[in-house]
Design an enzyme around this catalytic site. Structure first.
Site, short mmCIF file in Angstrom:
data_model
loop_
_atom_site.label_atom_id
_atom_site.label_comp_id
_atom_site.label_asym_id
_atom_site.label_seq_id
_atom_site.Cartn_x
_atom_site.Cartn_y
_atom_site.Cartn_z
N ILE A 105 0.81 -1.22 0.00
CA ILE A 105 0.00 0.00 0.00
C ILE A 105 0.84 1.26 0.00
O ILE A 105 0.31 2.37 -0.04
CB ILE A 105 -0.95 0.02 1.21
N GLY A 106 2.15 1.13 0.06
CA GLY A 106 2.99 2.32 0.04
C GLY A 106 4.45 1.94 -0.10
O GLY A 106 4.87 0.83 0.25
N GLY A 145 8.40 3.96 0.11
CA GLY A 145 9.20 5.16 0.30
C GLY A 145 10.66 4.88 0.03
O GLY A 145 11.04 3.81 -0.46
N THR A 146 11.50 5.85 0.34
CA THR A 146 12.92 5.72 0.07
C THR A 146 13.56 4.63 0.92
O THR A 146 14.42 3.90 0.46
CB THR A 146 13.63 7.06 0.33
N PHE A 147 13.13 4.52 2.17
CA PHE A 147 13.78 3.61 3.10
C PHE A 147 12.87 2.50 3.62
O PHE A 147 13.22 1.81 4.56
CB PHE A 147 14.34 4.40 4.30
N SER A 148 11.69 2.34 3.04
CA SER A 148 10.78 1.30 3.53
C SER A 148 9.68 1.03 2.52
O SER A 148 9.45 1.81 1.59
CB SER A 148 10.15 1.73 4.87
N LYS A 173 5.35 -2.21 8.03
CA LYS A 173 6.41 -1.39 7.44
C LYS A 173 7.71 -2.18 7.45
O LYS A 173 8.28 -2.46 8.49
CB LYS A 173 6.57 -0.09 8.24
N ASP A 192 9.69 15.42 9.12
CA ASP A 192 9.12 15.07 7.82
C ASP A 192 7.61 15.22 7.85
O ASP A 192 6.87 14.35 7.36
CB ASP A 192 9.51 13.64 7.44
#
Length: 456
Positions: free
Chosen positions: A59-60, A62-65, A89, A176
């Site tokens: 569902i998502g 990101g850069t690190f996860s 995550k 963030d």
């Protein structure tokens, strides 16, 4: 109705691909196949995960996860509307262990209350770590940024600032804050501040070890900022140094106030300051490399979110590098305000350095700054269209003029409204977008502001 509605539509949508990923999946079916392979790979890396959870889909990212949607295996026969849903995550294996521990500690100590996401469980196998957190169904900010009315905006900002106040009482900077990290379940009016991967303690002498610089990947809500996350351009100021350092250059140097640095001053190393965050939400002190950054970093980001709703535009700042971002802020707030802030933030003496740092902002032109009220009215199409009078400052017709008047931006008229929003909302935005972090409003004070203090 299922609590995960909207997720189905998201995975059916055709994947956006760029020139950087020409060989990637370009259809919904291919994307589903890739995600299924990623789920199988995750279960193989952390076998204990398969014994407890059913992982449904990604569902998502990101850069690190990467984040996956999961449910308890023991709830397999329970109707979807009654299941407990979780966000799993998975951190990239190259993330520094200290940073992993720091994020987990923030989730454990801070989360679970005041609209801050908590952690239910943490699983680890070798270098693979998964955080299991409650799942909050939510919409993209871009889908409702232009639809929020004053009451909904008041609830939204009150929840965001309540979460920030709670985080800041622990001496932690989130670093963030942005709409994709503040989940909003619009149907049930639920909120959750997430992603403490860049969080920093204000009292810590140094930030947590940097995460591994993995290849940048597209995050759904950040697709409007292509290539703009965690950029690392070096914006140097003059006469900043680390110990040991050569003798300081004379203060009467010929390059003072010039658009360049002479050889004598160039020997000084660039200043060191934390600059983590997402482009478009970084405050001026980050661009000025001010090392004594505080929770005011998060307050600026909250102000950008508020300005996005008031103007109906997301992203509000669109620059993809530091110099362009600083130029956009200067256009909004004015050259004089930014130059005054740069000079004020430059008057400090770094630790172990015998000389003070000098910081100047040099621009090719001077800008007066814009009135956020007029700007929002024009962007929302509510500006007067038949006013033919000319502004004395910019010579434009009043219908197109964006100049600030003599009234302070943080002052408000209780009887005035712009585009359906009370004047106090714009006054709060001015307090949040104060360029000097030492004068910027805190989360606790913002919650007492007239815009948020009045009953719904």
């Amino acid at each position: 109705m299922s609590r995960i509605r909207g997720i189905e539509a998201k995975v059916k949508k055709e994947i956006l691909h760029s020139a950087k990923n020409k060989n990637g999946p370009n259809t919904a079916c291919e994307k589903d196949d890739v995600e299924k392979d990623q789920v199988k790979e995750l279960l193989a890396k952390i076998p204990v995960l398969a014994k407890t959870f059913d992982i449904h889909r990604k569902i998502g990212e990101g850069t690190f996860s990467s984040v996956y949607l999961g449910s308890m295996r023991q709830d397999a026969g329970v109707p979807e509307g009654d299941k407990r849903w979780f966000a799993l995550k998975h951190l990239v294996p190259t993330t520094h262990p200290t940073r992993v521990a720091h994020e987990l500690r923030c989730l454990r100590d801070i989360g679970g209350k005041s609209h801050v996401i908590g952690v239910e469980l943490c699983l680890r196998n070798l270098d693979h770590v998964v955080f299991i957190m409650p799942y909050i169904p939510h919409q993209k900010f871009s889908e409702y940024v232009g639809d929020m009315d004053a009451n909904e905006l008041r609830q939204y900002m009150r929840a965001l600032l309540t979460a920030l106040r709670h985080v800041h009482t622990f001496g932690v900077i989130h670093r963030d804050v942005k709409p994709s990290n503040f989940l909003y379940d619009r149907e049930r009016r639920r909120y959750a501040l997430v992603d403490f991967g860049l969080a920093q303690h204000t009292a810590a002498p140094a930030q947590p070890p940097p995460a591994h610089q993995a290849l940048k990947r597209t995050r759904d809500d950040d697709s409007l900022f292509p290539g703009a996350k965690r950029m690392a351009l070096d914006l140097c100021v003059r006469r900043a140094a680390r110990s040991p350092a050569p003798a300081p250059a004379p203060r009467g140097c010929a390059c003072a106030g010039a658009g360049g640095v002479c050889g004598e001053c160039a020997v000084w190393a660039p200043p060191r300051a934390n600059r983590a965050g997402t482009q478009g939400f970084r405050p001026p002190e980050v661009f000025f490399k001010y090392p004594q950054q505080s929770t005011a970093v998060d307050m600026w980001a909250a102000g950008v979110v508020l300005a996005s709703v008031l103007s109906g535009r997301y992203p509000f700042f669109r620059a993809t590098d530091d110099l362009a971002a600083l130029a956009e802020i200067t256009e909004l707030l004015g050259t004089e305000a930014l130059q005054r802030t740069a000079q004020a933030l430059g008057n400090y003496t770094p630790q172990h350095i015998t000389h003070s740092v000098s910081c100047r902002l040099l621009t090719s032109t001077c800008r007066r700054g814009l009135c956020l009220r007029k700007l929002s009215a024009q962007l929302r199409g509510a500006a007067p269209a038949h006013d033919a009078r000319a502004c004395a400052k910019c010579s434009r017709r009043h219908a197109r003029c964006l100049c600030r008047d003599d009234t302070p931006a943080h002052a408000h008229d209780p009887l005035r409204s712009v585009c359906g929003f009370p004047d106090a909302a714009f006054a709060l935005a001015a307090r949040l977008l104060e360029p000097d972090p030492r004068a910027r409003i805190t989360a606790a004070d913002a919650l007492r502001h007239p815009f948020l203090a009045q009953p719904l």
